[in-house]
Design a protein around this motif. Structure first.
Motif, PDB file in Angstrom:
ATOM      1  N   MET A  77       1.332  -0.939  -0.357  1.00  0.00           N
ATOM      2  CA  MET A  77       0.505   0.080   0.076  1.00  0.00           C
ATOM      3  C   MET A  77       0.721   1.102  -0.199  1.00  0.00           C
ATOM      4  O   MET A  77       1.999   1.542   1.246  1.00  0.00           O
ATOM      5  N   THR A  78       0.603   1.967  -1.449  1.00  0.00           N
ATOM      6  CA  THR A  78       1.485   3.231  -1.337  1.00  0.00           C
ATOM      7  C   THR A  78       1.076   4.285  -1.335  1.00  0.00           C
ATOM      8  O   THR A  78       1.091   5.314  -0.468  1.00  0.00           O
ATOM      9  N   TYR A  79      -0.260   4.792  -1.830  1.00  0.00           N
ATOM     10  CA  TYR A  79      -1.029   5.962  -1.244  1.00  0.00           C
ATOM     11  C   TYR A  79      -2.398   5.205   0.093  1.00  0.00           C
ATOM     12  O   TYR A  79      -3.084   4.100  -0.290  1.00  0.00           O
ATOM     13  N   VAL A  80      -2.652   6.031   0.486  1.00  0.00           N
ATOM     14  CA  VAL A  80      -2.972   5.580   1.853  1.00  0.00           C
ATOM     15  C   VAL A  80      -4.727   6.657   2.009  1.00  0.00           C
ATOM     16  O   VAL A  80      -4.480   7.780   2.510  1.00  0.00           O
ATOM     17  N   PRO A  81      -5.230   6.723   1.380  1.00  0.00           N
ATOM     18  CA  PRO A  81      -6.764   7.486   1.213  1.00  0.00           C
ATOM     19  C   PRO A  81      -6.950   7.902   3.306  1.00  0.00           C
ATOM     20  O   PRO A  81      -6.814   7.123   3.860  1.00  0.00           O
ATOM     21  N   LYS A  82      -7.144   9.411   3.314  1.00  0.00           N
ATOM     22  CA  LYS A  82      -8.170   9.439   4.469  1.00  0.00           C
ATOM     23  C   LYS A  82      -9.433   8.146   4.978  1.00  0.00           C
ATOM     24  O   LYS A  82      -9.825   7.811   4.531  1.00  0.00           O
ATOM     25  N   GLY A  83      -8.824   7.282   6.270  1.00  0.00           N
ATOM     26  CA  GLY A  83      -9.980   7.241   6.791  1.00  0.00           C
ATOM     27  C   GLY A  83      -9.165   5.344   6.362  1.00  0.00           C
ATOM     28  O   GLY A  83      -9.707   4.765   7.496  1.00  0.00           O
ATOM     29  N   SER A  84      -8.515   5.307   5.429  1.00  0.00           N
ATOM     30  CA  SER A  84      -8.049   3.832   5.419  1.00  0.00           C
ATOM     31  C   SER A  84      -7.481   3.449   6.648  1.00  0.00           C
ATOM     32  O   SER A  84      -6.340   2.083   6.353  1.00  0.00           O
ATOM     33  N   ALA A  85      -6.287   4.621   7.520  1.00  0.00           N
ATOM     34  CA  ALA A  85      -5.173   3.518   7.896  1.00  0.00           C
ATOM     35  C   ALA A  85      -6.136   3.834   9.409  1.00  0.00           C
ATOM     36  O   ALA A  85      -4.709   4.169  10.113  1.00  0.00           O
ATOM     37  N   ALA A  86      -7.185   4.481   9.932  1.00  0.00           N
ATOM     38  CA  ALA A  86      -7.671   4.625  11.089  1.00  0.00           C
ATOM     39  C   ALA A  86      -7.652   3.588  11.974  1.00  0.00           C
ATOM     40  O   ALA A  86      -7.931   2.134  11.788  1.00  0.00           O
ATOM     41  N   HIS A  87      -7.625   3.714  13.226  1.00  0.00           N
ATOM     42  CA  HIS A  87      -7.216   2.297  14.063  1.00  0.00           C
ATOM     43  C   HIS A  87      -7.623   2.754  15.292  1.00  0.00           C
ATOM     44  O   HIS A  87      -6.902   3.374  16.147  1.00  0.00           O
ATOM     45  N   GLY A  88      -8.714   2.343  16.166  1.00  0.00           N
ATOM     46  CA  GLY A  88      -8.751   2.760  17.599  1.00  0.00           C
ATOM     47  C   GLY A  88      -8.681   4.418  17.557  1.00  0.00           C
ATOM     48  O   GLY A  88      -9.462   4.617  16.807  1.00  0.00           O
ATOM     49  N   PRO A  89      -8.018   4.942  18.420  1.00  0.00           N
ATOM     50  CA  PRO A  89      -8.443   6.330  19.040  1.00  0.00           C
ATOM     51  C   PRO A  89      -7.632   7.139  17.417  1.00  0.00           C
ATOM     52  O   PRO A  89      -8.038   8.726  17.809  1.00  0.00           O
ATOM     53  N   TYR A  90      -7.332   6.651  16.756  1.00  0.00           N
ATOM     54  CA  TYR A  90      -6.146   7.151  15.435  1.00  0.00           C
ATOM     55  C   TYR A  90      -6.781   7.667  14.652  1.00  0.00           C
ATOM     56  O   TYR A  90      -6.937   6.786  13.858  1.00  0.00           O
ATOM     57  N   THR A  91      -6.858   8.455  13.743  1.00  0.00           N
ATOM     58  CA  THR A  91      -7.321   8.593  12.138  1.00  0.00           C
ATOM     59  C   THR A  91      -6.063   8.476  11.499  1.00  0.00           C
ATOM     60  O   THR A  91      -7.110   7.758  10.447  1.00  0.00           O
ATOM     61  N   VAL A  92      -4.826   8.147  11.837  1.00  0.00           N
ATOM     62  CA  VAL A  92      -4.442   7.450  10.919  1.00  0.00           C
ATOM     63  C   VAL A  92      -3.484   7.243  12.133  1.00  0.00           C
ATOM     64  O   VAL A  92      -2.717   7.678  12.629  1.00  0.00           O
ATOM     65  N   ASP A  93      -2.975   5.968  10.914  1.00  0.00           N
ATOM     66  CA  ASP A  93      -2.547   5.097  12.696  1.00  0.00           C
ATOM     67  C   ASP A  93      -1.319   3.595  11.359  1.00  0.00           C
ATOM     68  O   ASP A  93      -1.763   2.248  10.741  1.00  0.00           O
ATOM     69  N   ILE A  94      -0.098   4.464  11.006  1.00  0.00           N
ATOM     70  CA  ILE A  94       0.999   3.299  10.365  1.00  0.00           C
ATOM     71  C   ILE A  94       2.334   3.419  11.029  1.00  0.00           C
ATOM     72  O   ILE A  94       2.782   4.163  11.208  1.00  0.00           O
ATOM     73  N   ASP A  95       1.971   2.144  10.833  1.00  0.00           N
ATOM     74  CA  ASP A  95       3.205   1.962  11.544  1.00  0.00           C
ATOM     75  C   ASP A  95       3.855   1.019  10.588  1.00  0.00           C
ATOM     76  O   ASP A  95       3.927   0.581   9.830  1.00  0.00           O
ATOM     77  N   PRO A  96       5.070   0.683  11.202  1.00  0.00           N
ATOM     78  CA  PRO A  96       6.431  -0.433  10.197  1.00  0.00           C
ATOM     79  C   PRO A  96       6.005  -1.086   9.415  1.00  0.00           C
ATOM     80  O   PRO A  96       6.352  -1.520   8.450  1.00  0.00           O
ATOM     81  N   LYS A  97       4.977  -2.515  10.393  1.00  0.00           N
ATOM     82  CA  LYS A  97       4.964  -3.787  10.006  1.00  0.00           C
ATOM     83  C   LYS A  97       3.908  -3.102   8.844  1.00  0.00           C
ATOM     84  O   LYS A  97       4.073  -4.057   8.368  1.00  0.00           O
ATOM     85  N   GLN A  98       2.442  -2.403   8.989  1.00  0.00           N
ATOM     86  CA  GLN A  98       1.429  -2.132   8.516  1.00  0.00           C
ATOM     87  C   GLN A  98       2.029  -1.568   6.878  1.00  0.00           C
ATOM     88  O   GLN A  98       2.059  -1.830   5.564  1.00  0.00           O
ATOM     89  N   ALA A  99       3.282  -0.590   7.035  1.00  0.00           N
ATOM     90  CA  ALA A  99       3.860  -0.149   5.814  1.00  0.00           C
ATOM     91  C   ALA A  99       4.904  -0.741   5.026  1.00  0.00           C
ATOM     92  O   ALA A  99       5.155  -0.958   3.656  1.00  0.00           O
ATOM     93  N   GLY A 100       5.728  -2.437   5.416  1.00  0.00           N
ATOM     94  CA  GLY A 100       5.782  -2.940   5.031  1.00  0.00           C
ATOM     95  C   GLY A 100       7.403  -3.346   5.085  1.00  0.00           C
ATOM     96  O   GLY A 100       8.688  -3.043   4.187  1.00  0.00           O
ATOM     97  N   TRP A 101       7.740  -2.009   6.062  1.00  0.00           N
ATOM     98  CA  TRP A 101       9.612  -1.738   6.321  1.00  0.00           C
ATOM     99  C   TRP A 101       9.710  -1.685   7.501  1.00  0.00           C
ATOM    100  O   TRP A 101       9.501  -2.968   7.958  1.00  0.00           O
ATOM    101  N   VAL A 102      10.565  -1.406   7.700  1.00  0.00           N
ATOM    102  CA  VAL A 102      11.749  -1.282   9.559  1.00  0.00           C
ATOM    103  C   VAL A 102      11.517  -0.308  10.184  1.00  0.00           C
ATOM    104  O   VAL A 102      10.781  -0.692  11.594  1.00  0.00           O
TER     105      VAL A 102
END
Length: 270
Positions: free
Chosen positions: A1-26
């Motif tokens: 996933m390279t383009y992350v539209p608003k809401g697609s990476a929302a999780h719990g209290p976060y409107t954006v939550d991009i962690d290394p595992k989700q991004a596919g890097w370190v």
């Protein structure tokens, strides 16, 4: 996933939550949290160092070393904000009396540095480029402005109708003294004068066979991940200034921002 539209990476209290595992890097991570007036948000830093950066509003950041007061700002377009650095392996609480929206820029790291306050007046602000490629760069946590273990983070304001991140550049391999390998996140907000929503465009194209290739229309709350490749330009719609937060980190022994410009583009617009 390279383009992350608003809401697609929302999780719990976060409107954006991009962690290394989700991004596919370190290393690189980004969260955005909205805190209602009088409310709090707590989180464990884990193996990452973080910067708490107000996007709108102010807050207090409670750490084991004490409380850091952040005045914040009205919006990302109103000026530079103060910020707080918090270390790995800690429990952090953010409280906001009036409410606000806050970015957490993070990087997996090894050293545990002390929690610290970053003053807005001490943030180096750079005018970069010229003509229709002019933009403002706020180097609040650049490699030479603020000490972190691996995290590098800056803000860019691109006037409506202008290009930034130009000429296209890359930092996807280590070449001593020339280029540093860095994973990068772009988080966007677009100015909406009189409530009129705007947009922009972000280009990432391959630096090697099979590399990242995306042309995304971006709006407020969107993100673009840059694991590799040439990136730029970032294009702002006329009449709508574009903001983006860059979060970077990589495996290099030295924390440094070294980039290589695309040879087919005019370098006079840097």
């Amino acid at each position: 996933m390279t383009y992350v539209p608003k809401g697609s990476a929302a999780h719990g209290p976060y409107t954006v939550d991009i962690d290394p595992k989700q991004a596919g890097w370190v290393y690189s991570a980004l969260r955005v949290v909205e805190i209602e007036a009088g409310a709090t948000h707590s989180f464990d830093t884990g193996e990452s160092e973080w910067i708490v950066l107000p996007l709108t509003g102010g807050c207090t950041v409670h750490t084991e070393a004490g409380i850091i007061e952040l005045l914040g700002r009205e919006s990302v377009f109103s000026g530079v904000s103060d910020f707080a650095y918090v270390p790995r392996d800690a429990r952090i609480q953010i409280a906001s009396g009036a409410g606000g929206r806050f970015a957490l820029a993070g990087a997996k790291c090894e050293r545990r540095l002390p929690a610290r306050y970053g003053s807005a007046p001490e943030v180096p602000v750079e005018s970069r480029g010229s003509g229709t490629c002019a933009r403002e760069v706020r180097n609040f946590a650049s490699a030479d402005a603020f000490d972190c273990d691996r995290l590098i983070a800056v803000e860019v304001i691109t006037p409506g109708g202008n290009w930034s991140s130009y000429p296209p550049h890359k930092h996807d391999e280590h070449r001593s003294g020339v280029e540093a390998e860095l994973e990068e996140i772009y988080y966007f907000e677009i100015e909406a004068p009189e409530g009129r929503e705007g947009f922009g465009y972000q280009r990432v194209f391959p630096s090697r066979e099979g590399g990242t290739d995306v042309l995304a229309e971006v709006r407020s709350g969107d993100a673009v991940l840059v694991p590799d490749g040439w990136h730029g330009p970032s294009v702002a719609q006329p009449g709508h200034a574009m903001y983006y937060l860059n979060v970077m980190a990589g495996p290099g022994e030295e924390r440094e921002w070294r980039i290589c410009f695309h040879p087919d583009h005019t370098e006079g617009y840097r």
